[in-house]
Design a protein around this motif. Sequence first.
Motif, PDB file in Angstrom:
ATOM      1  N   ARG A   1       0.837  -1.211   0.000  1.00 12.25           N
ATOM      2  CA  ARG A   1       0.000   0.000   0.000  1.00 12.25           C
ATOM      3  C   ARG A   1       0.872   1.261   0.000  1.00 12.25           C
TER       4      ARG A   1
ATOM      5  N   HIS B   1     -11.485  -7.707  -0.312  1.00 10.99           N
ATOM      6  CA  HIS B   1     -10.837  -6.437  -0.661  1.00 10.99           C
ATOM      7  C   HIS B   1      -9.580  -6.664  -1.496  1.00 10.99           C
TER       8      HIS B   1
ATOM      9  N   SER C   1      -8.880  -5.096  -5.093  1.00  2.85           N
ATOM     10  CA  SER C   1      -7.641  -4.360  -5.366  1.00  2.85           C
ATOM     11  C   SER C   1      -6.964  -4.895  -6.625  1.00  2.85           C
TER      12      SER C   1
ATOM     13  N   PHE D   1      -7.120   1.214  -5.648  1.00  4.75           N
ATOM     14  CA  PHE D   1      -6.229   0.093  -5.383  1.00  4.75           C
ATOM     15  C   PHE D   1      -5.661   0.213  -3.969  1.00  4.75           C
TER      16      PHE D   1
ATOM     17  N   GLU E   1      -8.401  -0.272  -1.186  1.00  8.19           N
ATOM     18  CA  GLU E   1      -8.776  -1.663  -0.946  1.00  8.19           C
ATOM     19  C   GLU E   1      -7.706  -2.386  -0.141  1.00  8.19           C
ATOM     20  N   LEU E   2      -6.452  -2.078  -0.383  1.00  7.12           N
ATOM     21  CA  LEU E   2      -5.376  -2.648   0.413  1.00  7.12           C
ATOM     22  C   LEU E   2      -5.488  -2.208   1.872  1.00  7.12           C
TER      23      LEU E   2
END
Length: 453
Positions: free
Chosen positions: A170, A400, A404, A418, A421-422
């Motif tokens: 992330r 999730h 992602s 992206f 979601e991480l």
Amino acid sequence: MTRQLPIIAVATAPGKAGVGVVRISGKNLEAITKALFQKTLKPRQANLLTLRNSDGQTIDQLIAIYFSSPASFTGEDVLELQCHGGPQLLELVMRRCLELGKDEGLVIAEPGEFSLRAYLNNKIDLAQAEAIADLIDAQSEAAVRGAARSLQGTFSNDINALIEEITQLRILVESTLDFPEEEIEFLENAQARQRLLAVKTKLQALRAGAKQGKILRDGIHIVLAGAPNVGKSSLLNRLAGEEVAIVTPIAGTTRDRVKESINIEGVPIHIIDTAGLRETIDVLEAKGIERSWDAIRMADLVIFLSDIETQADAHNLREQILSELSPKCPVLDVLNKVDLFAAPPRIAQGNILLISAKTGHGVEALKQKILQAVGWAGPQEGAILARSRHLDCIERAAEHIEKSEEFAANGNSSLELFAEELFLAQNHLGQITGKLLPDDLLGKIFSQFCIGK
């Protein structure tokens, strides 16, 4: 919970025993210790002492051990009194401690409060705290080993390692957002998608292990269902290895649910024998049948039992049962009383298991079918126990990660999503060890522990 006050509870199970332990935890317990024994105790040394009542009469001669903060289970000062294990005696010890500790605010602990304080003082994480309760409640040797591994931190270490991988990925994605013209090239050079795939693979393995761990912890709740007199009670007795249910040739003998727990390959199996399902004007039998339907709706697995004589009439009843079940609840079709034939009968459906509850024919095969039907993969080295809460968090995190992956494939326009979601996946995994858990849920979890733990 009274987190600032010193707390006290009996730490051993109710009933008579050779030894009973009273545990006190709090900040600066020297005053309470001195009030009890008129002396200051050296940490981590066993002391043979006499506890007296207000009249100077002996309550008990006991062993007292003092643990000074932070070198204790709770991270606070802890005093453990190892007394003789009579319930009335322990009550007198508790009463005297509360009397002499009144000025220090000593109160009776709430359920799980000792473990909660250990968690709040960073002695254990939430998954380890839950493992303490699971170790106490373990229903098989395999469950004991699995709970012990969780208590030692095996499960938590796997979770934390995965959180760290997601966090680093992330950070990588978020660090590219300030350089839009180089985002895709930078992520490709950093192998972001390969790292995401590795996270996904590890999460899938973790989920598979958690599913096995949940089975090992909670066991399987099985309902024996079918028409009257097809042999449900006989099958229960055969599986249990003893006569736990009354068996007669009279239909409708079972009027209420009969429960028994057994163990298959280390997995706890909770079997419920139900009243035979049929129309009846008998009030008591009708009540039993109503309870049978309630049990069927709550089952992890239903064994639908029929016999040679009633098999042809069983289809409608089976369909009725299926209409009441969750789609996730499997049904095993079992044909009983094959001992009435010199050779096993030929049946059209190959998925019906033939047994004889009377002789035991086919019962071992039925046990294996039970484990297969609920997804048990067999004994595994390194197995841990898991709760429904853990599995739910892992499955949400997996959802999730799936999202992602979709956003990662969309390029520049979806990189913020992206990263988000991480972040959400990371948060759900963090709830397992308690890093990101709301206080109300925390209280609910520990309230299910026994008092004194």
